[in-house]
Write a protein that holds these residues in place. Structure first.
Motif, PDB file in Angstrom:
ATOM      1  N   SER A  66       0.834  -1.202   0.000  1.00 65.41           N
ATOM      2  CA  SER A  66       0.000   0.000   0.000  1.00 65.41           C
ATOM      3  C   SER A  66       0.869   1.253   0.000  1.00 65.41           C
ATOM      4  O   SER A  66       0.590   2.216  -0.717  1.00 65.41           O
ATOM      5  CB  SER A  66      -0.916   0.010   1.230  1.00 65.41           C
ATOM      6  N   TRP A  67       1.913   1.220   0.811  1.00 64.93           N
ATOM      7  CA  TRP A  67       2.862   2.352   0.911  1.00 64.93           C
ATOM      8  C   TRP A  67       3.463   2.658  -0.461  1.00 64.93           C
ATOM      9  O   TRP A  67       3.551   3.809  -0.875  1.00 64.93           O
ATOM     10  CB  TRP A  67       3.927   1.928   1.920  1.00 64.93           C
ATOM     11  N   LYS A  68       3.830   1.617  -1.195  1.00 63.88           N
ATOM     12  CA  LYS A  68       4.475   1.810  -2.498  1.00 63.88           C
ATOM     13  C   LYS A  68       3.436   2.191  -3.572  1.00 63.88           C
ATOM     14  O   LYS A  68       3.699   3.048  -4.415  1.00 63.88           O
ATOM     15  CB  LYS A  68       5.214   0.514  -2.860  1.00 63.88           C
ATOM     16  N   ILE A  69       2.284   1.576  -3.538  1.00 62.20           N
ATOM     17  CA  ILE A  69       1.240   1.884  -4.527  1.00 62.20           C
ATOM     18  C   ILE A  69       0.767   3.336  -4.351  1.00 62.20           C
ATOM     19  O   ILE A  69       0.538   4.051  -5.326  1.00 62.20           O
ATOM     20  CB  ILE A  69       0.045   0.908  -4.379  1.00 62.20           C
ATOM     21  N   ALA A  70       0.664   3.771  -3.090  1.00 61.46           N
ATOM     22  CA  ALA A  70       0.163   5.137  -2.823  1.00 61.46           C
ATOM     23  C   ALA A  70       1.116   6.202  -3.363  1.00 61.46           C
ATOM     24  O   ALA A  70       0.717   7.351  -3.560  1.00 61.46           O
ATOM     25  CB  ALA A  70      -0.043   5.322  -1.318  1.00 61.46           C
ATOM     26  N   GLN A  71       2.363   5.823  -3.637  1.00 63.78           N
ATOM     27  CA  GLN A  71       3.322   6.798  -4.183  1.00 63.78           C
ATOM     28  C   GLN A  71       3.112   7.027  -5.686  1.00 63.78           C
ATOM     29  O   GLN A  71       3.728   7.912  -6.271  1.00 63.78           O
ATOM     30  CB  GLN A  71       4.757   6.306  -3.956  1.00 63.78           C
ATOM     31  N   SER A  72       2.268   6.221  -6.311  1.00 59.24           N
ATOM     32  CA  SER A  72       2.073   6.326  -7.753  1.00 59.24           C
ATOM     33  C   SER A  72       1.068   7.423  -8.093  1.00 59.24           C
ATOM     34  O   SER A  72       0.019   7.529  -7.453  1.00 59.24           O
ATOM     35  CB  SER A  72       1.560   4.984  -8.291  1.00 59.24           C
ATOM     36  N   SER A  73       1.382   8.193  -9.137  1.00 60.09           N
ATOM     37  CA  SER A  73       0.438   9.246  -9.547  1.00 60.09           C
ATOM     38  C   SER A  73      -0.840   8.640 -10.135  1.00 60.09           C
ATOM     39  O   SER A  73      -1.868   9.307 -10.232  1.00 60.09           O
ATOM     40  CB  SER A  73       1.097  10.169 -10.565  1.00 60.09           C
ATOM     41  N   ARG A  74      -0.777   7.377 -10.520  1.00 62.12           N
ATOM     42  CA  ARG A  74      -1.980   6.743 -11.105  1.00 62.12           C
ATOM     43  C   ARG A  74      -2.931   6.208 -10.036  1.00 62.12           C
ATOM     44  O   ARG A  74      -4.008   5.730 -10.354  1.00 62.12           O
ATOM     45  CB  ARG A  74      -1.561   5.602 -12.041  1.00 62.12           C
ATOM     46  N   CYS A  75      -2.505   6.260  -8.779  1.00 61.26           N
ATOM     47  CA  CYS A  75      -3.357   5.736  -7.709  1.00 61.26           C
ATOM     48  C   CYS A  75      -4.338   6.815  -7.261  1.00 61.26           C
ATOM     49  O   CYS A  75      -3.939   7.857  -6.759  1.00 61.26           O
ATOM     50  CB  CYS A  75      -2.480   5.294  -6.536  1.00 61.26           C
ATOM     51  N   GLU A  76      -5.625   6.570  -7.470  1.00 62.25           N
ATOM     52  CA  GLU A  76      -6.637   7.543  -7.022  1.00 62.25           C
ATOM     53  C   GLU A  76      -7.163   7.147  -5.653  1.00 62.25           C
ATOM     54  O   GLU A  76      -6.971   7.831  -4.666  1.00 62.25           O
ATOM     55  CB  GLU A  76      -7.774   7.626  -8.029  1.00 62.25           C
ATOM     56  N   ASN A  77      -7.842   5.995  -5.588  1.00 61.51           N
ATOM     57  CA  ASN A  77      -8.376   5.535  -4.308  1.00 61.51           C
ATOM     58  C   ASN A  77      -7.781   4.180  -3.978  1.00 61.51           C
ATOM     59  O   ASN A  77      -7.805   3.263  -4.799  1.00 61.51           O
ATOM     60  CB  ASN A  77      -9.904   5.422  -4.383  1.00 61.51           C
ATOM     61  N   LEU A  78      -7.270   4.082  -2.760  1.00 57.88           N
ATOM     62  CA  LEU A  78      -6.633   2.842  -2.323  1.00 57.88           C
ATOM     63  C   LEU A  78      -7.402   2.275  -1.141  1.00 57.88           C
ATOM     64  O   LEU A  78      -7.624   2.968  -0.143  1.00 57.88           O
ATOM     65  CB  LEU A  78      -5.180   3.147  -1.921  1.00 57.88           C
ATOM     66  N   PHE A  79      -7.820   1.016  -1.288  1.00 55.96           N
ATOM     67  CA  PHE A  79      -8.543   0.325  -0.217  1.00 55.96           C
ATOM     68  C   PHE A  79      -7.757  -0.917   0.190  1.00 55.96           C
ATOM     69  O   PHE A  79      -7.111  -1.543  -0.656  1.00 55.96           O
ATOM     70  CB  PHE A  79      -9.928  -0.120  -0.704  1.00 55.96           C
ATOM     71  N   ILE A  80      -7.860  -1.256   1.460  1.00 58.82           N
ATOM     72  CA  ILE A  80      -7.178  -2.449   1.953  1.00 58.82           C
ATOM     73  C   ILE A  80      -8.187  -3.266   2.765  1.00 58.82           C
ATOM     74  O   ILE A  80      -8.832  -2.739   3.674  1.00 58.82           O
ATOM     75  CB  ILE A  80      -5.970  -2.086   2.846  1.00 58.82           C
ATOM     76  N   ALA A  81      -8.317  -4.556   2.426  1.00 55.92           N
ATOM     77  CA  ALA A  81      -9.260  -5.412   3.147  1.00 55.92           C
ATOM     78  C   ALA A  81      -8.513  -6.603   3.726  1.00 55.92           C
ATOM     79  O   ALA A  81      -7.923  -7.357   2.955  1.00 55.92           O
ATOM     80  CB  ALA A  81     -10.361  -5.904   2.209  1.00 55.92           C
ATOM     81  N   PRO A  82      -8.481  -6.827   5.050  1.00 54.77           N
ATOM     82  CA  PRO A  82      -9.041  -5.916   6.043  1.00 54.77           C
ATOM     83  C   PRO A  82      -8.074  -4.821   6.499  1.00 54.77           C
ATOM     84  O   PRO A  82      -8.518  -3.865   7.109  1.00 54.77           O
ATOM     85  CB  PRO A  82      -9.385  -6.850   7.206  1.00 54.77           C
ATOM     86  N   LEU A 121       5.597   1.151  -8.774  1.00 53.20           N
ATOM     87  CA  LEU A 121       5.179  -0.252  -8.637  1.00 53.20           C
ATOM     88  C   LEU A 121       3.848  -0.497  -9.328  1.00 53.20           C
ATOM     89  O   LEU A 121       3.606  -1.565  -9.897  1.00 53.20           O
ATOM     90  CB  LEU A 121       5.069  -0.635  -7.152  1.00 53.20           C
ATOM     91  N   LEU A 122       2.986   0.520  -9.292  1.00 58.08           N
ATOM     92  CA  LEU A 122       1.654   0.342  -9.891  1.00 58.08           C
ATOM     93  C   LEU A 122       1.775   0.045 -11.393  1.00 58.08           C
ATOM     94  O   LEU A 122       1.049  -0.813 -11.916  1.00 58.08           O
ATOM     95  CB  LEU A 122       0.805   1.593  -9.618  1.00 58.08           C
ATOM     96  N   ASP A 123       2.714   0.712 -12.066  1.00 60.25           N
ATOM     97  CA  ASP A 123       2.935   0.421 -13.492  1.00 60.25           C
ATOM     98  C   ASP A 123       3.270  -1.058 -13.689  1.00 60.25           C
ATOM     99  O   ASP A 123       2.771  -1.709 -14.609  1.00 60.25           O
ATOM    100  CB  ASP A 123       4.103   1.250 -14.046  1.00 60.25           C
ATOM    101  N   LEU A 124       4.133  -1.569 -12.817  1.00 58.58           N
ATOM    102  CA  LEU A 124       4.539  -2.983 -12.938  1.00 58.58           C
ATOM    103  C   LEU A 124       3.364  -3.917 -12.662  1.00 58.58           C
ATOM    104  O   LEU A 124       3.192  -4.938 -13.328  1.00 58.58           O
ATOM    105  CB  LEU A 124       5.656  -3.293 -11.938  1.00 58.58           C
ATOM    106  N   LEU A 125       2.556  -3.554 -11.672  1.00 57.18           N
ATOM    107  CA  LEU A 125       1.426  -4.422 -11.312  1.00 57.18           C
ATOM    108  C   LEU A 125       0.380  -4.445 -12.427  1.00 57.18           C
ATOM    109  O   LEU A 125      -0.164  -5.507 -12.763  1.00 57.18           O
ATOM    110  CB  LEU A 125       0.799  -3.959  -9.992  1.00 57.18           C
ATOM    111  N   ILE A 126       0.128  -3.274 -13.005  1.00 57.20           N
ATOM    112  CA  ILE A 126      -0.854  -3.209 -14.102  1.00 57.20           C
ATOM    113  C   ILE A 126      -0.344  -4.039 -15.291  1.00 57.20           C
ATOM    114  O   ILE A 126      -1.087  -4.821 -15.889  1.00 57.20           O
ATOM    115  CB  ILE A 126      -1.107  -1.742 -14.518  1.00 57.20           C
TER     116      ILE A 126
END
Ligand code: AMP
Ligand code: GLY
Length: 429
Positions: free
Chosen positions: A16-32, A310-315
């Motif tokens: 989450s910490w790494k994904i939140a650094q991406s400019s492409r991340c708008e809303n981040l949810f974590i369950a739980p 990281l989000l680029d890599l995950l996508i």
């Protein structure tokens, strides 16, 4: 883009910490999620195996990408569930389907897979109650130590190393006859003991293309000098000095390529992380196990060493275009020290107030078993509570930053190992 991370450990906080650094991340949810993920995204009170609840949430919140942290939902077929549902089938997911997850979900499957594809691993045979006598004879004459593995998921406890043939016979009976690990030990893989130094390699693959991520060494035992019970992991270090270019190219040639090609040739569409536990025996790599997800706490040292988005890599993993993206690796070393509840991995108390996190500047505090109290203080809520990641120009400097962070945090009956990375420092000297 709207992203849902499934899980609640230090691994998922690090994602989450790494994904939140991406400019492409708008809303981040974590369950739980946990108290740490709540600071960078929105925690959602849904269990990782509650696929129907996940479906409703994903549709209501226009989730574009689901990142699956732990193995359970993968082995239970969360990808198959998404692919089989016309409303969910277009949603991107990082994590393999049930067939690929068998690499972790069944040790027997993974051993046979390696045999089929000529991947170096310990020699083994599998036994069930039906051929118990043959199994007992087999372990009675097997060179010791000998390794017995419950076939299925056993929360990291299903591997037993027997020093004597007698102990191996007893263990085999406990597993098969007394169902020591429940259904997980209804099949038992018996294998040769490999002697060497362990390390873990992490690969991100879209089923055709792959990227080799930084390697790591973890510390599984509760006690210093690798003594006492096995845990989920008490610390990790990356890079690992003996994993030089020559060693990694052997791993790529002998293990990674045959694994990816093997999955393709067997018609298994694998999009996600592949974690390969290896033994380095005199410079040659042998597979100990596959996991179909990232490691915890290895993620807490691997992701901080990736400089790119990281989000680029995950996508790209999820949509099959990993060949069109790349990542930059940091020159810095990263280390993490896990702070646990006293008593872990056996029984421990929860609900202790944690103090001092706000004073940590030299390292990054990843939460695992934590929760926010009504008065907003942070309480322990699990065995592994925090992972303190330091970075630095050397492993020694990264460790100094980790341990300086650890020293600022406390709660009643906190425990951590003081010797994370010491073996690596010796190798470097
Ligand atoms: P696992 O639960 O599969 O991660 O295995 C737990 C630990 O058992 C590994 O991290 C290794 O240290 C050890 N182990 C598993 N298989 C072998 C083997 N064939 N030889 C030596 N050690 C092993
Ligand atoms: N730290 C080992 C694992 O995640 O399996």
């Amino acid at each position: 883009m709207n992203i849902l991370v499934l899980g609640s450990g230090g691994r998922e906080h690090a994602f989450s910490w790494k994904i939140a650094q991406s400019s492409r991340c708008e809303n981040l949810f974590i369950a739980p999620g946990n108290a740490g993920t709540a600071q960078i995204g929105t925690n959602v009170d849904i269990k990782v195996n509650d696929f129907e609840a996940i479906k409703s949430f994903v549709l209501q919140n226009d989730i574009d990408l689901v990142v699956v942290g732990p193995e359970d939902p993968l082995v239970n077929g969360i990808r198959d569930f998404f692919e089989g549902d016309e409303n969910l089938s277009k949603i991107l997911m990082v994590g393999p389907g049930r067939a690929g997850a068998e690499l972790e979900g069944s040790k027997d499957f993974s051993k046979k897979f390696m045999e089929r594809h000529g991947i170096p691993t310990a020699r083994s045979r599998t036994f069930t109650l039906d051929n118990l006598e043959e199994g007992l004879n087999y372990v009675s004459s097997h060179p010791t130590p000998v390794v017995l593995k419950a076939d299925g998921l056993a929360a990291g406890k299903g591997v037993i190393i027997s020093e004597t043939n007698e102990h191996a016979r007893e263990t085999l009976k406990e597993m098969l006859v007394d169902a020591k690990f429940g259904n997980a030990s209804s099949r038992v893989v018996i294998e040769q003991f490999l002697k060497g130094i362990e390390l873990s390699i992490f690969v991100l693959t879209d089923g055709r293309n792959y990227k080799i991520l930084p390697e790591a060494k973890d510390y599984k035992r509760i006690g210093e000098n690798d003594s006492g019970l096995n845990t989920g992991g008490m610390g990790a270090v990356s890079p690992v000095p003996f994993a030089d270019d020559e060693f990694i190219s052997k791993v790529e040639e002998r293990i990674i390529r045959p694994t990816i090609n093997g999955l393709t040739s067997e018609g298994i569409d694998y999009k996600g992380f592949l974690f390969i536990g290896l033994m380095n025996m005199d410079g040659d790599p042998y597979v100990i196990e596959y996991n179909v997800r990232m490691g915890d706490p290895e993620t807490q040292v691997v992701l901080p060493r990736i400089e790119s988005d990281l989000l680029d890599l995950l996508i790209a993993t999820a949509n099959g275009s990993l060949d069109q993206t790349d990542f930059q690796l940091s020159d810095q070393a990263a280390t993490t020290v896990v702070m646990v509840s006293g008593g872990y991995p056996e029984s421990y108390e929860k609900g202790k107030e944690i103090t001092g996190i706000e004073n940590v500047q030299e390292s990054t505090v990843f939460h695992a078993g934590t929760k926010v109290a009504e008065n907003d203080s942070i309480l322990t809520n699990g065995g592994r509570v925090l992972a303190i990641t330091g970075r630095g120009d050397s492993v020694a400097k990264a460790l100094e930053n980790s341990y300086n962070g650890v020293a600022k945090i406390s709660w009643s009956e906190e425990y951590h190992r003081g010797d994370i990375g010491q073996d690596i420092l010796k190798l470097l000297n």
